[in-house]
Design a protein around this motif. Structure first.
Motif, PDB file in Angstrom:
ATOM      1  N   GLN A  51       0.815  -1.214   0.000  1.00 51.21           N
ATOM      2  CA  GLN A  51       0.000   0.000   0.000  1.00 51.21           C
ATOM      3  C   GLN A  51       0.854   1.273   0.000  1.00 51.21           C
ATOM      4  O   GLN A  51       0.347   2.358  -0.256  1.00 51.21           O
ATOM      5  N   HIS A  55      -1.225   2.318  -5.528  1.00 51.70           N
ATOM      6  CA  HIS A  55      -2.589   2.724  -5.187  1.00 51.70           C
ATOM      7  C   HIS A  55      -3.452   2.703  -6.453  1.00 51.70           C
ATOM      8  O   HIS A  55      -2.957   2.988  -7.537  1.00 51.70           O
ATOM      9  N   ALA A  56      -4.718   2.432  -6.255  1.00 47.40           N
ATOM     10  CA  ALA A  56      -5.676   2.470  -7.377  1.00 47.40           C
ATOM     11  C   ALA A  56      -6.238   3.878  -7.522  1.00 47.40           C
ATOM     12  O   ALA A  56      -6.555   4.524  -6.513  1.00 47.40           O
ATOM     13  N   SER A  58      -9.004   6.113 -10.225  1.00 44.92           N
ATOM     14  CA  SER A  58      -9.840   6.172 -11.420  1.00 44.92           C
ATOM     15  C   SER A  58      -9.243   7.183 -12.389  1.00 44.92           C
ATOM     16  O   SER A  58      -8.646   8.169 -11.973  1.00 44.92           O
ATOM     17  N   ALA A  71      -6.470  12.058 -10.025  1.00 45.44           N
ATOM     18  CA  ALA A  71      -6.632  13.091  -8.992  1.00 45.44           C
ATOM     19  C   ALA A  71      -6.868  12.421  -7.658  1.00 45.44           C
ATOM     20  O   ALA A  71      -7.537  11.381  -7.584  1.00 45.44           O
ATOM     21  N   THR A  72      -6.312  13.027  -6.618  1.00 45.71           N
ATOM     22  CA  THR A  72      -6.450  12.406  -5.301  1.00 45.71           C
ATOM     23  C   THR A  72      -6.471  13.422  -4.179  1.00 45.71           C
ATOM     24  O   THR A  72      -5.954  14.532  -4.313  1.00 45.71           O
ATOM     25  N   ARG A  75      -3.176  13.088   1.583  1.00 45.36           N
ATOM     26  CA  ARG A  75      -3.243  12.802   3.017  1.00 45.36           C
ATOM     27  C   ARG A  75      -1.846  12.417   3.487  1.00 45.36           C
ATOM     28  O   ARG A  75      -0.953  12.177   2.697  1.00 45.36           O
ATOM     29  N   SER A  77      -0.070   9.928   4.259  1.00 50.17           N
ATOM     30  CA  SER A  77       0.242   8.494   4.190  1.00 50.17           C
ATOM     31  C   SER A  77       1.590   8.349   3.502  1.00 50.17           C
ATOM     32  O   SER A  77       2.038   9.260   2.790  1.00 50.17           O
ATOM     33  N   LYS A  80       1.221   8.807  -0.336  1.00 51.30           N
ATOM     34  CA  LYS A  80       0.895  10.158  -0.815  1.00 51.30           C
ATOM     35  C   LYS A  80       2.052  11.135  -0.556  1.00 51.30           C
ATOM     36  O   LYS A  80       2.277  12.046  -1.346  1.00 51.30           O
ATOM     37  N   THR A 121     -13.925  11.475  -9.826  1.00 50.77           N
ATOM     38  CA  THR A 121     -12.903  11.205 -10.856  1.00 50.77           C
ATOM     39  C   THR A 121     -13.402  10.375 -12.054  1.00 50.77           C
ATOM     40  O   THR A 121     -13.234  10.817 -13.189  1.00 50.77           O
ATOM     41  N   THR A 239     -11.829   2.116  -1.755  1.00 48.43           N
ATOM     42  CA  THR A 239     -11.291   1.526  -0.518  1.00 48.43           C
ATOM     43  C   THR A 239     -10.009   2.261  -0.139  1.00 48.43           C
ATOM     44  O   THR A 239      -9.232   2.631  -0.999  1.00 48.43           O
ATOM     45  N   GLY A 240      -9.799   2.447   1.148  1.00 46.23           N
ATOM     46  CA  GLY A 240      -8.631   3.218   1.595  1.00 46.23           C
ATOM     47  C   GLY A 240      -9.070   4.538   2.211  1.00 46.23           C
ATOM     48  O   GLY A 240      -8.298   5.175   2.913  1.00 46.23           O
ATOM     49  N   TYR A 241     -10.330   4.962   1.937  1.00 47.08           N
ATOM     50  CA  TYR A 241     -10.854   6.182   2.576  1.00 47.08           C
ATOM     51  C   TYR A 241     -11.775   5.787   3.717  1.00 47.08           C
ATOM     52  O   TYR A 241     -12.456   4.786   3.638  1.00 47.08           O
TER      53      TYR A 241
END
Ligand SMILES: Cc1cc2nc3c(=O)[nH]c(=O)nc-3n(C[C@H](O)[C@H](O)[C@H](O)COP(=O)(O)OP(=O)(O)OC[C@H]3O[C@@H](n4cnc5c(N)ncnc54)[C@H](O)[C@@H]3O)c2cc1C
Length: 241
Positions: A51, A55-56, A58, A71-72, A75, A77, A80, A121, A239-241
């Motif tokens: 992870q 990351h996935a 769209s 686009a993301t 955060r 992490s 990121k 997205t 997933t992940g949020y």
């Protein structure tokens, strides 16, 4: 899925805490609007948690565009922080494309797209495709954000709504009390009555849901409470949020 080498061409702020990443479009990289890719940070070395390096996301860009855009929400992490620190020109890899849930089926069936925050997205790719191909089918986007400053692509969506007669945009803001900016449009969360009202004129629409898992689940429940058949709902949970 296939691995494609790419490079970071540009990065820009889209909304509060939300960034776009523009990547070179690899030779032979074809996809459908609504699909996603895994973005691999090329300096990944063995032994790192998956992870933190993959990351996935769209696809925001439409297939006809010259670059790939993701686009993301930024955060704190490991992944990121690394993504944010990449210099322009950095080598990366795309794994994909994948996912068919949000890919609009051919035909004229109306589409109701419901996005929470960054869930917008995949719908950008669909709407950019619709604009470039002059789609005639009815398209309704229900876009939920806390305030306009948080709403990525809001200006572009407003322009698309003017340009594409079959597209209707309903953006609603849920936390205007804390917001610095003003908003003349709808406020508050979507509820069953609002969904019934907005969708009343549409004949047998297909509902596409996208965003953090909690939002997607609550929207699915709302639609089912409003009597929408399960077969008419497709969703992608981030997933992940
Ligand atoms: C099909 C798809 C499309 C997506 N599109 C977007 C997009 O366009 N923009 C965007 O910002 N995000 C998107 N996401 C979510 C994205 O992949 C990240 O999970 C998210 O951005 C959170 O990353 P982070 O670095 O902030 O948190 P992280 O620290 O990576 O993760 C937070 C927590 O979630 C868990 N987690 C992370 N990924 C997964 C997973 N795949 N399955 C289960 N648990 C997981 C981690 O173990 C950790 O506990 C998408 C996800 C999917 C599956």
């Amino acid at each position: 899925m296939s691995l494609y080498p790419t490079r970071l061409s540009a990065s820009s702020l889209l909304a509060t805490g939300t960034r776009a990443f523009v990547l070179e479009k690899p030779e032979g990289f074809d996809f459908s609007p609504g699909q996603a890719v895994d973005l691999l940070l090329a300096d990944a070395s063995e032994g790192e948690a998956l992870q933190d390096v993959r990351h996935a996301f769209s696809l925001v860009s439409a297939p006809h565009e010259s670059h790939v855009v993701l686009a993301t929400r930024m955060r704190d992490s490991a992944y990121k922080n690394r993504l944010a620190a990449l210099p322009i020109g950095s080598s990366l890899q795309l794994d994909g494309p994948f996912g068919s849930a949000l890919v609009p089926p051919a035909g004229q069936r109306p589409l109701v797209m419901i996005a929470g925050g960054i869930g917008i997205t995949p719908f950008m790719s669909i709407l950019r495709t619709a604009a470039s191909q002059g789609w005639q089918r009815s398209l309704l986007l229900l876009y939920v954000n806390r305030c306009p400053q948080d709403a990525a692509f809001l200006d572009e969506l407003q322009q698309l709504a003017e340009q594409l007669p079959a597209f209707r945009l309903i953006a609603t803001m849920t936390r205007m009390d804390d917001a610095d900016d003003s908003w003349g449009g709808p406020r508050g969360y979507l509820d069953e009555a609002a969904i019934r009202d907005f969708c009343a004129a549409l004949q047998d629409p297909l509902y596409l849901l996208s965003g953090p898992p909690a939002l997607v689940e609550s929207m699915r429940d709302l639609l089912e409470d409003a009597g929408v058949d399960d077969d008419a709902i497709r969703s992608e949970s981030f997933t992940g949020y």
